[in-house]
Scaffold this active site. Structure first.
Site, PDB file in Angstrom:
ATOM      1  CB  CYS A  89      -0.928   0.009   1.208  1.00  0.00           C
ATOM      2  SG  CYS A  89      -2.113  -1.347   1.219  1.00  0.00           S
ATOM      3  CD  GLN A 149      -3.163  -5.336   4.143  1.00  0.00           C
ATOM      4  OE1 GLN A 149      -3.543  -4.232   4.503  1.00  0.00           O
ATOM      5  NE2 GLN A 149      -2.642  -5.552   2.942  1.00  0.00           N
ATOM      6  NE  ARG A 205     -21.051   4.674   2.838  1.00  0.00           N
ATOM      7  CZ  ARG A 205     -19.910   3.990   2.655  1.00  0.00           C
ATOM      8  NH1 ARG A 205     -19.487   3.734   1.436  1.00  0.00           N
ATOM      9  NH2 ARG A 205     -19.208   3.570   3.690  1.00  0.00           N
ATOM     10  CG  HIS A 333      -6.217   1.948   0.324  1.00  0.00           C
ATOM     11  ND1 HIS A 333      -5.072   2.489  -0.225  1.00  0.00           N
ATOM     12  CD2 HIS A 333      -5.817   0.880   1.084  1.00  0.00           C
ATOM     13  CE1 HIS A 333      -4.020   1.790   0.192  1.00  0.00           C
ATOM     14  NE2 HIS A 333      -4.455   0.808   0.981  1.00  0.00           N
ATOM     15  CB  CYS A 363      -0.481  -0.047   7.880  1.00  0.00           C
ATOM     16  SG  CYS A 363      -2.158   0.032   7.210  1.00  0.00           S
TER      17      CYS A 363
END
Length: 377
Positions: A89, A149, A205, A333, A363
């Site tokens: 990531c 994860q 949202r 993401h 992370c």
């Protein structure tokens, strides 16, 4: 000694999985932000010494060095090279670190760093199944069949005593802050809209509630606290930053936004996996000679709600400085693009609000984490 400065930073709007950006090839998403950097800065692409690009699932349309494909798709000169990397990531945050090191060392004068992920077109995990790429020696070392994860997020929540209600309240905060940011135009100066396709972040949202989140089923444990509503959204997007030295920027008539003050990367427990940002932050602050209170804004990637909350509990960072524009729970993401997207958000927020120091940390799968400190110029 050379420094490394960010001249400009730009990102696409972030699209939902299967949403507005699902019809766009990831190389074209990347080319779009490259083209936008040129349009915004007046940069001649001929002076770019390298393009360093993060991408996690390097298969299908993202295979074959998507950085190079993006350069060609953008119509940049053939002489401009590109390389694609993965640090899970944190891939495009690592791309920024490599770009900064390159210009500081004098190997190149101008580097573009960024990243992309089209999770609609190249689904997460399509390159490999969990566990298949780990030899028995690694699995035996930790006594596991694989690394997850989601399981790590449950472990973090349990270790720090984070209840489902606390996590859901944080998730609602993310959406609320992101919506406020949109309403006041906080993202306008950093976005490269794709006309006729997507003008703004698609996943936010409004008017959510604890009652609606309570209806969502826990994903990783039957009695767990992690669900789709307090986790990052699966998304599509790209971001790019123009990096050079102060001296070269002056020669080119460019005005830097911020200096890349300090970069750090750490390895941590790969089973709990998501606690690396705590150690990475400590390492970066120590190297920089700064304290947590010196930092005016933090971008801590919201892979799962327990990640920034555990980080905040351990570092003592002021809550109102943590993800002040919302985060990945609200906007999404897109894996390999998120590091560059978060840094784009951070540097523009710093400039817009006169914040001297900002810190970003993420992370990463395998128990890794990057941390970067920016200084406003």
């Amino acid at each position: 000694m050379n420094d490394a400065v960010i001249v400009d930073a730009v990102r696409t709007p972030i699209g939902r999985r299967g949403g507005a950006l699902s019809g766009v090839h990831p190389a074209n998403l990347s080319a779009h932000v490259l083209e936008s950097l040129v349009a915004r800065t007046g940069l001649d692409p001929d002076v770019v010494g390298d393009v360093v690009w993060g991408c996690v699932s390097q298969t299908g349309e993202q295979a074959g060095n998507v950085a190079r494909t993006a350069v060609l798709a953008a119509g940049w000169p053939e002489k401009v090279p590109g390389t694609t990397l993965t640090r899970a990531c944190g891939s495009s945050q690592q791309a920024v670190s490599f770009a900064a090191a390159t210009v500081i060392a004098g190997h190149e004068d101008v580097v573009v760093a960024g990243g992309v992920e089209s999770m609609s077109r190249v689904p997460m995990g399509s390159a490999s199944k969990n566990g298949e790429h780990f030899p028995a020696a690694v699995l035996d070392r930790y006594g596991v069949d694989g690394f997850s994860q989601g399981t790590g997020a449950e472990m973090v929540a349990s270790k720090w005593g984070l209840t489902r209600r606390v996590l859901d309240e944080y998730a609602l905060r993310s959406h609320e802050l992101a919506a406020r940011a949109v309403d006041r135009g906080a993202f306008d100066g950093q976005l490269a809209p794709i006309p006729g396709v997507l003008e703004g972040d698609e996943g936010i949202r409004r008017n959510g509630s604890l009652e609606s989140l309570a209806k969502l089923k826990a994903v990783f444990q039957d009695d767990g606290v992690i669900h789709a509503g307090n986790s990052s959204q699966i998304s599509d997007g790209a971001g790019a930053l123009l990096i050079t030295t102060s001296e070269k920027a002056a020669q080119l008539g460019l005005r830097p936004m911020a200096r890349i003050h300090t970069s750090a990367v750490v390895g941590d427990d790969p089973v709990i996996m998501l606690t690396g940002p705590i150690a990475a932050t400590e390492k970066a602050l120590s190297r920089a000679g700064l304290t947590i209170d010196d930092i005016g804004a933090f971008e801590v990637n919201e892979a799962f709600a327990p990640v920034p909350l555990a980080w905040q509990a351990e570092t003592g960072a002021a809550m109102d400085r943590l993800n002040p524009l919302g985060g990945a729970i609200a906007v999404g993401h897109p894996l390999g693009g998120s590091g560059a997207i978060l840094m784009t958000r951070l540097v523009h927020h710093m400039r817009d609000n006169g914040i001297r120091y900002g810190l970003q940390t993420m992370c990463e799968a395998g128990g890794l984490a990057n941390a970067t400190i920016l200084e406003l110029l």
